[in-house]
Design an enzyme around this catalytic site. Sequence first.
Site, PDB file in Angstrom:
ATOM      1  N   ARG A   7       0.818  -1.180   0.071  1.00 22.18           N
ATOM      2  CA  ARG A   7       0.033   0.164  -0.117  1.00 22.18           C
ATOM      3  C   ARG A   7       0.723   1.319   0.017  1.00 22.18           C
ATOM      4  NH1 ARG A   7      -5.104  -0.161   2.199  1.00 22.18           N
ATOM      5  NH2 ARG A   7      -4.520  -1.924   3.557  1.00 22.18           N
TER       6      ARG A   7
ATOM      7  N   CYS B 187     -25.647  -1.066  -9.042  1.00 19.31           N
ATOM      8  CA  CYS B 187     -27.079  -1.302  -8.666  1.00 19.31           C
ATOM      9  C   CYS B 187     -26.903  -1.864  -7.241  1.00 19.31           C
ATOM     10  CB  CYS B 187     -27.845  -2.317  -9.525  1.00 19.31           C
ATOM     11  SG  CYS B 187     -28.256  -1.445 -10.869  1.00 19.31           S
TER      12      CYS B 187
HETATM   13  N1  LLP Z   1       3.026  -9.136   3.320  1.00 20.71           N
HETATM   14  C1  LLP Z   1       1.914  -9.767   3.553  1.00 20.71           C
HETATM   15  C2  LLP Z   1       2.161 -11.494   3.804  1.00 20.71           C
HETATM   16  C3  LLP Z   1       0.639  -9.467   3.519  1.00 20.71           C
HETATM   17  O1  LLP Z   1      -0.389 -10.294   3.579  1.00 20.71           O
HETATM   18  C4  LLP Z   1       0.239  -8.152   2.946  1.00 20.71           C
HETATM   19  C5  LLP Z   1      -1.165  -7.803   2.903  1.00 20.71           C
HETATM   20  C6  LLP Z   1       1.466  -7.284   2.786  1.00 20.71           C
HETATM   21  C7  LLP Z   1       2.775  -7.762   2.795  1.00 20.71           C
HETATM   22  C8  LLP Z   1       1.338  -5.930   2.427  1.00 20.71           C
HETATM   23  O2  LLP Z   1       0.573  -5.009   3.140  1.00 20.71           O
HETATM   24  P1  LLP Z   1       0.375  -3.613   2.665  1.00 20.71           P
HETATM   25  O3  LLP Z   1       1.802  -2.954   2.948  1.00 20.71           O
HETATM   26  O4  LLP Z   1      -0.145  -3.280   1.464  1.00 20.71           O
HETATM   27  O5  LLP Z   1      -0.545  -2.840   3.830  1.00 20.71           O
HETATM   28  N2  LLP Z   1      -7.586  -5.572   0.694  1.00 20.71           N
HETATM   29  C9  LLP Z   1      -6.965  -4.766   1.885  1.00 20.71           C
HETATM   30  C10 LLP Z   1      -5.500  -5.020   2.484  1.00 20.71           C
HETATM   31  C11 LLP Z   1      -5.281  -6.505   2.474  1.00 20.71           C
HETATM   32  C12 LLP Z   1      -3.840  -6.716   2.799  1.00 20.71           C
HETATM   33  C13 LLP Z   1      -3.249  -8.073   2.778  1.00 20.71           C
HETATM   34  N3  LLP Z   1      -2.116  -8.385   3.160  1.00 20.71           N
HETATM   35  C14 LLP Z   1      -7.207  -3.413   1.570  1.00 20.71           C
HETATM   36  O6  LLP Z   1      -7.882  -2.764   0.664  1.00 20.71           O
HETATM   37  O7  LLP Z   1      -7.043  -2.490   2.545  1.00 20.71           O
END
Ligand code: LLP
EC number: 4.1.1.20
Length: 432
Positions: free
Chosen positions: A285, A353
Amino acid sequence: MDYSTNAQAHLTIDGVDAVTLADTYGTPLYVYDVSKIRQTMRAFKAIFEREAVPYVVSYASKAFSTKAIYQVAQQEGIHADIVSGGELYTALAAGFPAAHLSFNGNNKSWDELTMAVRAGVGTIIVDNFLELQWLSEIAAAHQVQQAVLLRISPGISAHTHEFISTGQQDSKFGFDLLTGQAKRAYEIARLDTNLDLRGLHAHIGSQIFDVTGFEKNAALLADTAHSWGWIPAVINVGGGFGIRYTDDDTPLPESDYAAAIIATLKAKAEAFAWPMPEIWIEPGRSIVGPAGQTLYTIGSRKDIPNLRQYLAVDGGMGDNIRPALYQANYDAVLANDPNAPTTEVVRVAGKYCESGDVLVWEQALPKTKPGDILAVQATGAYGYAMASNYNRNPRPAVVFVENGAHQLVVARETYADIVALDRAYDLASTPE
Ligand code: LLP
């Protein structure tokens, strides 16, 4: 917030007029500021360089997986984490070096593991006992010794939205630490000559603002290895660094999170008289989120006196499901004149919708008219990545912008694309 504009008072994105982008490529449109992506990748690397510790920054590509982003990651010298055969395929199709990939996931299939071993994926982050066994068999069959990390459920709650916290004990991910499963996995992996066990991994959640959880996680992984009498080569603390979606979010600079992790592991290495382990982080992110925005064309509105003004745009939950799924908040601006004084507060709804199809819950905007362009900010992570064809709407195009130039990196889906995999049902062959 002060938005950069040009002589027409239009919003600009890395030097490019957002209204021109909307005219050129149509809307909805995902636009990424590539300079910003590079800046963040470099900021993560810089802190490790400054602290002179061995490291790997691995972009968690689930946040946004397209050929173009793997190209940028490769060019910036960072690794990438994948979580499916589809992401692996995309990375390889982009020419990304397999050796710089790591593969996470709680239920990798035999075929996905085979694909990864064959391609030469650098590190597989083993999540469970079945995978440990399969991977050993697959590595043996391909006569390779596969480098692995073991993913641990650390039992740390990161106080984030329940759906996106993956580190607590009641989690489908990783070997449970508290009940001794992690140690058993370690003992199996250490003795398996088909596997090269390099270290431990734990990810505590996502959109986290506080360094404490990361420090605890890093310390826990080091303490765990130490309690087993083992000196790991790699400690991977996952991703989850929070970003600013609206003024309610107060993230730290990327480097602060990394600095806290480095300090924790330096102290542990010293206390245990270890050589400094290679520190891995997996930000998703924070790398792509703030660099992306989505452009929409404003359409109809519905004013309910004394209650609410709905302003509808030509996209919605099919291109950004996060507000509907997580009650996520975003800021939006009128791309035609982002710094104009605001005159009303609206709820920005999509065209799907479903009543929950909202893009921005409450947004102050200047007077708008149909045909104006709205730019929703910070949509670069988990927007395109989680897009769907709900209501059979085509998924938007993706454009990369850098230093005043723009390029299409994902074409807009067409109606023909949407039916391309459909097969007509042979009515004649059905029984009476
Ligand atoms: N590493 C692992 C093992 C993870 O499960 C994740 C995210 C990351 C790294 C990266 O995390 P980040 O830096 O992006 O926070 N769909 C959700 C987020 C799900 C994240 C799942 N795992 C949303 O839209 O907020």
